[in-house]
Design a protein around this motif. Structure first.
Motif, PDB file in Angstrom:
ATOM      1  N   ALA A   1       0.872  -1.018  -0.008  1.00 43.50           N
ATOM      2  CA  ALA A   1       0.070   0.016  -0.036  1.00 43.50           C
ATOM      3  C   ALA A   1       0.924   1.267   0.059  1.00 43.50           C
ATOM      4  O   ALA A   1       0.352   2.227  -0.329  1.00 43.50           O
ATOM      5  N   PHE A   2       2.136   0.954   0.453  1.00 46.04           N
ATOM      6  CA  PHE A   2       3.083   2.248   0.459  1.00 46.04           C
ATOM      7  C   PHE A   2       3.684   2.362  -0.971  1.00 46.04           C
ATOM      8  O   PHE A   2       4.704   3.159  -1.124  1.00 46.04           O
ATOM      9  N   SER A   3       3.476   1.284  -1.881  1.00 45.01           N
ATOM     10  CA  SER A   3       4.193   1.152  -3.055  1.00 45.01           C
ATOM     11  C   SER A   3       5.673   0.998  -2.786  1.00 45.01           C
ATOM     12  O   SER A   3       6.554   1.382  -3.731  1.00 45.01           O
ATOM     13  N   LEU A   4       5.918  -0.068  -1.765  1.00 44.63           N
ATOM     14  CA  LEU A   4       7.294  -0.431  -1.539  1.00 44.63           C
ATOM     15  C   LEU A   4       7.377  -2.138  -1.790  1.00 44.63           C
ATOM     16  O   LEU A   4       6.488  -2.660  -1.707  1.00 44.63           O
ATOM     17  N   PRO A   5       8.633  -2.344  -2.429  1.00 42.88           N
ATOM     18  CA  PRO A   5       8.790  -3.693  -2.540  1.00 42.88           C
ATOM     19  C   PRO A   5       8.814  -4.388  -1.379  1.00 42.88           C
ATOM     20  O   PRO A   5       9.346  -4.069  -0.486  1.00 42.88           O
ATOM     21  N   CYS A   6       8.149  -5.677  -1.410  1.00 40.90           N
ATOM     22  CA  CYS A   6       8.128  -6.531  -0.345  1.00 40.90           C
ATOM     23  C   CYS A   6       8.610  -7.846  -0.833  1.00 40.90           C
ATOM     24  O   CYS A   6       8.275  -8.743  -1.705  1.00 40.90           O
TER      25      CYS A   6
ATOM     26  N   PRO B   1      15.738  -6.674  -9.347  1.00 43.25           N
ATOM     27  CA  PRO B   1      16.840  -5.866  -9.503  1.00 43.25           C
ATOM     28  C   PRO B   1      16.842  -4.588  -8.836  1.00 43.25           C
ATOM     29  O   PRO B   1      15.859  -4.093  -8.340  1.00 43.25           O
ATOM     30  N   LEU B   2      18.227  -4.087  -8.438  1.00 47.50           N
ATOM     31  CA  LEU B   2      18.332  -2.909  -7.680  1.00 47.50           C
ATOM     32  C   LEU B   2      17.443  -1.715  -8.223  1.00 47.50           C
ATOM     33  O   LEU B   2      16.800  -1.072  -7.481  1.00 47.50           O
ATOM     34  N   ASP B   3      17.325  -1.636  -9.552  1.00 48.57           N
ATOM     35  CA  ASP B   3      16.865  -0.558 -10.039  1.00 48.57           C
ATOM     36  C   ASP B   3      15.193  -0.411  -9.747  1.00 48.57           C
ATOM     37  O   ASP B   3      14.570   0.663  -9.768  1.00 48.57           O
ATOM     38  N   GLU B   4      14.921  -1.645  -9.676  1.00 45.50           N
ATOM     39  CA  GLU B   4      13.258  -1.745  -9.389  1.00 45.50           C
ATOM     40  C   GLU B   4      12.753  -1.323  -7.555  1.00 45.50           C
ATOM     41  O   GLU B   4      11.510  -1.234  -7.543  1.00 45.50           O
ATOM     42  N   LEU B   5      13.893  -1.149  -7.108  1.00 49.77           N
ATOM     43  CA  LEU B   5      13.625  -0.619  -5.643  1.00 49.77           C
ATOM     44  C   LEU B   5      13.533   1.185  -5.528  1.00 49.77           C
ATOM     45  O   LEU B   5      13.584   1.544  -4.502  1.00 49.77           O
ATOM     46  N   ALA B   6      13.611   1.456  -6.752  1.00 47.02           N
ATOM     47  CA  ALA B   6      13.750   3.346  -6.641  1.00 47.02           C
ATOM     48  C   ALA B   6      12.450   3.420  -5.902  1.00 47.02           C
ATOM     49  O   ALA B   6      11.312   3.166  -6.432  1.00 47.02           O
ATOM     50  N   LEU B   7      12.539   4.453  -5.274  1.00 48.64           N
ATOM     51  CA  LEU B   7      11.276   5.350  -4.519  1.00 48.64           C
ATOM     52  C   LEU B   7      10.695   6.202  -5.320  1.00 48.64           C
ATOM     53  O   LEU B   7      11.124   7.103  -6.107  1.00 48.64           O
ATOM     54  N   GLN B   8       9.352   5.948  -5.457  1.00 49.84           N
ATOM     55  CA  GLN B   8       8.318   6.639  -6.303  1.00 49.84           C
ATOM     56  C   GLN B   8       7.388   7.537  -5.653  1.00 49.84           C
ATOM     57  O   GLN B   8       6.546   8.290  -6.254  1.00 49.84           O
ATOM     58  N   GLY B   9       7.619   7.776  -4.165  1.00 55.98           N
ATOM     59  CA  GLY B   9       6.627   8.469  -3.600  1.00 55.98           C
ATOM     60  C   GLY B   9       5.521   7.631  -3.302  1.00 55.98           C
ATOM     61  O   GLY B   9       5.463   6.332  -3.657  1.00 55.98           O
ATOM     62  N   ILE B  10       4.612   8.056  -2.319  1.00 58.29           N
ATOM     63  CA  ILE B  10       3.543   7.252  -1.827  1.00 58.29           C
ATOM     64  C   ILE B  10       2.336   7.476  -2.571  1.00 58.29           C
ATOM     65  O   ILE B  10       1.631   8.528  -2.230  1.00 58.29           O
TER      66      ILE B  10
END
Length: 923
Positions: free
Chosen positions: A100-105, A255-264
């Protein structure tokens, strides 16, 4: 430079679960850990965003309990208990919260979260990134060998680096795995080497360089247990090194690049919060959910900064104290807390006082630190008399609000500290423990540590961490001033922060009237009652103890004869074996430990079966337990609880101990003395008046039945109470068509049992009849008094919709398990909810009477009439013999009219008053 934050999600989950009370959402699902996890993750996001935050972030979780380490060593983590039953269904919801925070789990089968974190750390370092691991797990500290890696300990709000590892373990991160291998880990069942702790392990690794070098040198070491263990358990040490070493080379799940923060993004988080009814968290997004909630509702609040313990001031000179007092008087409020030598406010000595004006603007004023010996070294601190004299005008200033947590304790301590100088009146005041209770009764506890965790996501410094434990524990006056300041000032700081949270919620959640008109002013009234105490006759108690000892010995002989031989009656295991194996009684049930249950329900079951050989022994064991408990709890203990300075016993009342609003009594608990038994009367006879005085006991007569008649609108009951009829005889006539001793006794049981939501099975047990007969009686009762049935149905409908009940005065009691999918939890909540409005209204009424009593007695010139005790529906007074008649009239009038003018009842409140030389004689 890219900065990757890796959150140890498993650590967050268990912290959240153990720090918050059990909560359920509107769907009846347990969500305590979900709520805590969500709040903690949001707080982390806010903190790192405001600081030099991450460019990339992921939450890492354990996929399953079995990993490659179990293949290496089948006993790895074998002793860990399974997750708590109510936590298991929350794991998927926690994953939903993360997304829900748009964070990778991130989670991977066969790997622990620590291994995944290690793999991502290595990959990020290879790209030249900076890495912060959000955890305080010792195994992860092995990863801080590169200066670009640090750890964020959110529990203590600090950043950890290699220096911390050296300070804690005696070696740097690069050698930590060797130390951990030698130490082993009882939690994870890593074997290690017996007898090797952190200090020994660090010493060995420092001297020899690494684990293999230590093991190679072992044969040449000085003979002793350490040498022998290193040789004997060398293979275990090597295995342990493999178990504690983190796997760093597994493929990355993302991949590391997919962990980029995009905001919530607003939408998924809002949907998640609305689904669970997390209204306080939802308010941060600008909208409050309308649905019943699993957590305290609230209004948007500006986030307080983390507690800065190193910023608190130790006040040791008059100029500094004058400055704090001046600022408090200028702004009009100050949080106040006392530090003492013990928990009993009537015996503890004042050691220091802490103040807080704003979050992180707090101080500690030491007054009595150092040893008690006149030659003991004492730190620089203000003279206590000077400091107290300067503080007194502030404490009594009507224009400055004093804020405390469980302020009743501080009031008593300060009253005793100022006794030689005319006393002190702490006013006006707010009490956060009572504010919390007015808002959230039933949702959680109201102690400062729990409230700080629930509302501030803050872990308070533990008292034991300041003074130590066991034989080496210090008294607080012996604690050095730096540590004392961090602990004491934090209490005042946290109290102020809670006040800032609760104050705006009171009007929003319709709790202002209960708090301001009942609970808050009662704090000072109860503090005065506790200070007065009650006199007990030590000789009478000693005589009773002797009598009880004789009766207990006689009962033991009878029980042993019935059992066919001696055994320890107080041992549940031995008693169970005697009843269900030696005597062969039927129906015994064993718990998980394999021990037969011998609780009161089981013994009452056996005693009810008059044809069974177990009836006699079960009856005698119940008598033995009751007598033993009364002897230990009262006749023995009360002698030890007589205050040597006052010669009286001073019970402690909790204003938040019972969720319906009743006061509860501890140290000693005077509310558990049996009411209608001869033994109970004998104990009450030991509570006596001083010479020339008498005891007056004023008791509401059947107040809960009267309130039920009003709240359920039952014409027959209202008319009967108005005429002064015997209500139990009326019920007997309605149910059985005749009034006899037996039918009246049954009617009395039914009257009270139904108000407590009793089941057919429960009533059957009470009346010793079949469940069908009990159901028939319940049906007949509802047929004769349909208002009661309607009241129960409406109460349950409302509590299921809203999650709470209310008293006639607006007091809320929350029932978070009312929609639980676990049947016994839901049914227990339903039974409690049926009675809560009635019992809560009764509690409100007697509290209102207590508030009005002292002014009414003073107005009548009865200044020597002192209110001493409140027990259930009864108030106990001590007064001169010549004031009895005048006092009787005032007390009866105040109690009878206590509900007015807020509530006008359709039935009169009957008050029965008795007078005697002792409490027992006054009944």
């Amino acid at each position: 430079m890219p900065h990757l934050y890796l959150v140890d999600g498993s650590g967050y989950i268990f912290r959240a679960y153990h720090r918050l009370p059990p909560l359920t959402n509107k769907h009846g699902e347990p969500v305590g850990a979900v709520y805590g996890y969500t709040a903690m993750l949001w707080k982390l996001a806010d903190q790192v965003h405001k600081a030099d935050g991450p460019t990339h972030m992921a939450v890492v979780l354990d996929k399953s309990s079995k990993t490659f380490r179990n293949d290496l060593y089948d006993q790895y983590k074998a002793h860990r208990p399974p997750p708590p039953e109510d936590l298991v269904p929350q794991f998927p919801m926690i994953r939903d919260a993360t997304r829900a925070f748009s964070l990778p789990c991130i989670e991977t089968e066969g790997l622990e979260a620590d291994d995944i974190i290690a793999c991502y750390t290595n990959a990020a370092l290879a790209e030249g990134w900076q890495v912060t691991i959000v955890s305080s797990d010792k195994d992860l500290m092995q990863l801080m060998t590169d200066p670009s890696v640090d750890m964020l300990d959110t529990m203590n709000n600090r950043t950890l680096g290699p220096d911390y590892v050296v300070e804690k373990f005696g070696v740097g991160p690069e050698k930590l795995g060797d130390v951990l291998a030698l130490m082993g880990d009882s939690v994870d069942n890593v074997p290690g080497v017996p007898g090797v702790g952190p200090k020994t392990a660090a010493k060995l690794i420092t001297e020899h360089g690494n684990l293999e070098a230590v093991l190679a040198a072992a044969p040449d070491m000085k003979k002793g247990k350490l040498r022998d263990n290193l040789i004997e358990h060398a293979d275990n040490a090597r295995l342990s090194k493999v178990l504690v070493t983190l796997k760093c080379d597994a493929p990355l799940p993302q991949p590391l690049d997919e962990l980029a923060l995009q905001g919530i993004p607003d939408a998924p988080l809002r949907a998640f919060l609305e689904h669970h009814g997390f209204r306080t968290l939802l308010s941060r997004l600008g909208q409050v959910a309308d649905a019943p909630v699993a957590e305290p509702a609230g209004v948007p609040q500006e986030e307080d900064p983390p507690c800065n313990h190193d910023g608190y001031e130790t006040v040791v000179d008059e100029a500094a104290l004058d400055r704090w007092i001046a600022v408090a008087r200028h702004q009009g409020w100050v949080a106040v807390d006392t530090e003492t030598t013990g928990k009993d406010p009537m015996a503890a000595d004042l050691v220091g006082i802490s103040l807080a004006l704003h979050p992180n603007l707090a101080c500690y004023i030491p007054l009595a630190h150092g040893g008690t010996d006149m030659f003991a070294e004492k730190p620089a601190q203000l003279d206590a008399a000077v400091a107290l004299a300067k503080l007194k005008p502030l404490l009594e200033d009507g224009s400055v609000l004093k804020i405390g947590h469980n302020l009743k304790y501080d009031m008593i301590v300060l009253a005793r500290a100022y006794a030689a100088t005319g006393g002190v009146t702490l006013a006006p005041y707010d009490d956060t423990i009572v504010m919390s209770f007015a808002l959230d009764a039933g949702l959680h506890g109201h102690g400062m540590d729990e409230l700080a965790a629930t509302h501030l996501s803050h872990s308070c410094i533990a008292y034991k961490d300041v003074v130590g434990t066991g034989k080496k524990a210090l008294g607080f006056r012996e604690v050095d001033l730096k540590a004392a300041t961090r602990y004491a000032a934090e209490d005042a700081d946290v109290t102020l922060r809670l006040w800032r949270r609760f104050g705006p919620r009171l009007p929003v959640e319709s709790a202002t009237r209960v708090y301001q008109m009942v609970d808050r002013p009662l704090v000072a009234v109860v503090a005065r009652m506790e200070q007065r105490g009650v006199k007990v006759d030590r000789e009478r108690l000693a005589q009773l103890s002797g009598d009880f000892s004789g009766q207990i010995a006689t009962l033991e002989t009878v029980v042993h004869d019935l059992a066919g031989g001696p055994f320890t009656i107080g041992s549940p295991k031995q008693l169970g074996d005697v009843l269900f194996e030696r005597m062969g009684l039927k129906g015994g049930r064993k718990g998980k430990s394999g021990v037969y249950s011998t609780d009161v329900t089981e013994l009452e079951r056996l005693s009810a079966d008059k044809d069974s050989p177990g009836a006699a022994i079960a009856t005698k064991v119940l008598e033995w337990r009751q007598l033993t408990k009364l002897k230990n709890t009262y006749t023995d203990a009360l002698q030890e609880q007589i205050n040597p300075a006052t010669g009286r016993v001073h019970t402690s009342y909790s204003l938040t101990g019972a969720q319906t609003g009743r006061l509860s009594s501890t140290d000693p608990n005077l509310q558990n003395i049996p009411i209608r038994t001869e033994v109970g009367r004998q104990i009450r006879d030991a509570f006596v008046a001083e010479p020339g005085n008498v005891i007056l006991a004023a008791d509401y007569s059947q107040i809960e039945l009267r309130l039920a008649a009003h709240m359920a609108d039952v014409p027959q009951l209202k008319e009967a109470f108005a005429r002064g009829d015997d209500i139990h005889s009326l019920t007997a006539q309605e149910l059985f068509g005749e009034v006899t001793r037996d039918t009246r006794a049954s009617a009395k049981t039914i009257n009270f049992a139904i108000l407590y939501g009793i089941s057919r099975w429960g009533l059957a047990g009470r009346l010793d009849i079949s469940a069908d007969e009990a159901q028939s009686m319940i049906d007949r009762y509802f047929d004769r008094f349909p208002g009661i049935n309607r009241y129960i149905a409406e109460t349950l409908t409302q509590v299921r919709e809203r999650g709470y009940t209310t008293t006639l005065f607006g007091r809320k009691t929350h029932f978070p398990r009312i929609r639980s999918k676990v049947q016994h939890e839901r049914q227990g909540a339903e039974r409690a909810a049926i009675n809560a409005p009635i019992q809560g209204t009764s509690a409100d009424i007697i509290k209102r009477a207590m508030l009005r009593m002292e002014p009414a007695l003073a107005e009548a010139g009865l200044h020597d009439v002192r209110m001493l005790l409140q027990v259930h529906d009864e108030l106990v007074f001590e007064l001169p013999e010549g004031d009895v008649e005048a006092a009787r009239a005032v007390i009866a009038r105040v109690m009878a009219a206590a509900a007015e003018p807020a509530v006008t009842l359709d039935v009169p409140l009957g008050v029965e008053i008795g007078v005697g030389a002792s409490w027992g004689a006054a009944h």
